[in-house]
Design an enzyme around this catalytic site. Structure first.
Site, PDB file in Angstrom:
ATOM      1  N   SER A 212       0.704  -1.300   0.058  1.00 49.51           N
ATOM      2  CA  SER A 212       0.078  -0.106  -0.056  1.00 49.51           C
ATOM      3  C   SER A 212       0.911   1.142   0.024  1.00 49.51           C
ATOM      4  O   SER A 212       1.646   1.382  -0.935  1.00 49.51           O
ATOM      5  CB  SER A 212      -0.936  -0.009   1.130  1.00 49.51           C
ATOM      6  OG  SER A 212      -1.941   0.911   1.064  1.00 49.51           O
ATOM      7  N   ASP A 337      -8.497  -5.385  -4.544  1.00 48.29           N
ATOM      8  CA  ASP A 337      -7.776  -4.552  -3.910  1.00 48.29           C
ATOM      9  C   ASP A 337      -8.739  -3.387  -3.466  1.00 48.29           C
ATOM     10  O   ASP A 337      -8.349  -2.606  -2.433  1.00 48.29           O
ATOM     11  CB  ASP A 337      -6.582  -3.907  -4.721  1.00 48.29           C
ATOM     12  CG  ASP A 337      -5.283  -4.270  -3.905  1.00 48.29           C
ATOM     13  OD1 ASP A 337      -5.319  -4.057  -2.777  1.00 48.29           O
ATOM     14  OD2 ASP A 337      -4.266  -4.602  -4.630  1.00 48.29           O
ATOM     15  N   HIS A 452      -7.567  -5.657  -0.037  1.00 50.11           N
ATOM     16  CA  HIS A 452      -6.510  -4.841   0.398  1.00 50.11           C
ATOM     17  C   HIS A 452      -5.738  -5.168   1.371  1.00 50.11           C
ATOM     18  O   HIS A 452      -6.678  -5.565   2.519  1.00 50.11           O
ATOM     19  CB  HIS A 452      -6.738  -3.453   0.318  1.00 50.11           C
ATOM     20  CG  HIS A 452      -5.619  -2.424   0.372  1.00 50.11           C
ATOM     21  ND1 HIS A 452      -4.916  -2.281  -0.674  1.00 50.11           N
ATOM     22  CD2 HIS A 452      -5.269  -1.493   1.329  1.00 50.11           C
ATOM     23  CE1 HIS A 452      -3.648  -1.497  -0.491  1.00 50.11           C
ATOM     24  NE2 HIS A 452      -4.184  -0.971   0.654  1.00 50.11           N
TER      25      HIS A 452
END
Length: 549
Positions: A212, A337, A452
């Site tokens: 991320s 995601d 995610h």
């Protein structure tokens, strides 16, 4: 009888000795450190160093400076505080300004390790939150490096860096240039390069990896000229420098909003006032709303991020990929995601009893294109509904909403970064992946893929440490990822080394990518990931390369 007993005792003592290889006290540039030795089994042990300072306590809104050092032997057996930040629900702060520490895991066989590949982890959290060890469940930290270091036979390092207002606030000029969190990461990488040989590592074989905002940070670290010659390889998981949330072009506007919240002027005295403001108040002023809508997506609230400062980043990121020409690079995303973010914007996608309207999809698309090319909305809608048929069911509509979020926030920018790296590479190799192990949360819909952060637990070997026992599918995908990642760190080729289920070709060979999950085999090597959607967004988004088949 006594002789046999004596022999057995002698053998036991010998085996205990040979299985207890340890670095003991290690000499670093700041002084001596001593960590904790962990026995992993016969002929296998590990030294763990927690809380080694890689820089001095940072001065507010200044670059980190080298630590002055210490006398005697520093006990490094306890993790240190994360950097000062808002808590998850944005109601209070946690952490400390004294937070520039790193942790090291060094595995050994029957003798002390030398010349090992080194993997340096950079955590995510939207540049707003996060810590070198992340969450702690019964003293089992998410970013604990033990399993990866042991199973992959590499040194693992995790580090702390400033986040939120203290790490990324910028006035857009030399008064308060920003990127302080990136400078912290760079200081840690430089410390590792200077000192890791003392821990048995190879300073010429350092791989940085992150997820991320950590994945985007990895990208910034290989693009800055300040890391020249220190980084050999890099892995960006679900975050690259070309993501729309990873880079701010107009930081001044948000700095003025922060200034007003803490009663500072917005004129030429703003930066000086901000520097003298209480750090807790500054940190709280940088909190964000976690309530989104299709008309105001939550992603656009992430305004504290890296900027062009003329120093760490001398130009916009997409113009700096020549600096990574000799660095091997892996980048990829999870197949869903964007679920976490689109769920905050369109909550109905995770509610089986509530329909998601086609209008919500159109509103979300309109929000993404409105500041880029509002006229492209019809083209965007037709791109995402071309295979719907006349009567799409709710699963189709909900999955399409997730696809839109995944593509815009993560997947398309990642493909762009891969193209940019490959186009600028000289000796550096480029690899692409899609992680698709289904999410196992009981609160998610049956059609859910990998959300995610779902990949992180497998990279760090969490299935092997769970109290519930290791499910075969989870252990398999964890082994695959650890082997691919550590093979890459050691050789530059994720296939070369420990056993993996299939060969992973380079991205430059017909735009290949590897789909990673527990069922994978040679059939999971694919080409041209979501090409029609990638080409659509690349045609309207600024700073992305034109992509052709």
């Amino acid at each position: 009888m006594m002789m046999k007993l004596g022999i057995l005792v002698a053998v036991a003592v010998f085996l205990e000795t040979v299985s207890a290889a340890s670095l003991g006290v290690v000499y670093t540039e700041g002084g001596m450190v001593e960590g904790e030795q962990i026995r992993l089994g016969l002929f296998r042990s590990m030294d763990v160093f927690r809380g080694i300072p890689f820089a001095d306590i940072p001065q507010r809104f200044q670059k980190p400076k080298r630590h002055p050092g210490w006398d005697g032997v520093l006990n490094t057996t306890e993790f240190r505080d994360r950097c000062l930040q808002v808590n998850r629900i944005m109601t209070h702060t946690r952490g400390s300004e004294d937070c520039l520490y790193l942790n090291i895991w060094v595995p050994h066989g029957s003798s002390v390790s030398t010349g090992m590949a080194v993997m340096v982890w950079i955590y995510g959290g939207g540049f707003l939150v996060g810590g070198s060890m992340s969450a702690n469940f019964f003293h089992d930290y998410v970013y604990d490096g033990q399993e990866m270091a042991d199973r992959g036979n590499v040194i693992v390092v995790t580090l702390g860096y400033r986040v939120g207002t203290l790490g990324f606030l910028s006035t857009g000029d030399s008064d308060l240039p920003g990127n302080f969190g990136l400078w912290d990461q760079q200081a840690a990488i430089a410390w590792v390069h200077r000192n890791i040989r003392s821990f048995g590592g190879d300073p010429d074989n350092i791989t940085i990896f992150g997820e991320s905002a950590g994945g985007a940070s990895v990208g910034f670290q290989i693009l800055t000229p300040h890391n020249k010659g220190m980084i050999r390889r890099a892995i960006s998981q679900s975050g690259v420098v070309t993501c729309p949330w990873a880079f701010t072009k107009n930081p001044r506007r948000y700095a003025e909003e922060i200034a007003l919240k803490v009663n500072c002027p917005t004129n030429e005295s703003m930066a000086e006032c901000l520097k003298m403001t209480d750090p807790v108040n500054l940190t709280m002023a940088g909190n964000i709303s976690m309530v989104g809508s299709p008309d105001n997506p939550i992603m656009f609230n992430l305004l504290l991020s890296p900027v062009v400062d003329g120093d760490f980043l001398p130009d916009e990121p997409h113009k700096l990929f020549h600096n990574a020409a000799e660095i091997d690079y892996i980048a990829g995303v999870n197949d869903m995601d964007g679920f976490f973010f689109t769920y905050l914007d369109v909550p109905s996608i995770n509610l089986a009893v509530v329909d998601t309207s086609v209008e919500d999809l159109k509103r979300l698309l309109a929000s993404y294109v409105k500041d880029i090319d509002p006229k492209s909305l019809d083209n965007a809608y037709s791109t995402y509904t071309s295979n719907w048929g006349p009567n799409p069911n709710q699963e189709t509509i909900k999955k399409t909403v997730v696809d839109v979020g995944t593509d815009f926030i993560f997947l398309v920018p990642t493909q762009a970064a891969l193209y940019l790296h490959a186009a600028n590479a000289t000796t550096g190799r480029t690899y692409s992946y899609l992680f698709s192990q289904p999410n196992v949360s009981p609160f998610r819909q049956s059609w859910m893929g990998a959300d995610h952060t779902d990949d992180v637990q497998y990279v760090f070997g969490k299935p092997f440490t769970t109290l519930l026992g290791c499910w075969p599918s989870h252990c398999n995908v964890s082994s695959y990822m650890i082997n691919y990642w550590t093979n890459f760190a050691k050789t530059g080729d994720p296939t070369k080394g420990e056993n993996v289920p299939t060969n992973w070709p380079e991205f430059t060979i017909n735009h290949h990518y590897l789909e990673i999950n527990s069922d994978m085999d040679e059939g999971y090597v694919r080409q041209q990931l979501r090409m029609s959607h990638v080409k659509f967004w690349a045609s309207i988004l600024p700073n992305l390369p034109l992509i052709s088949e």
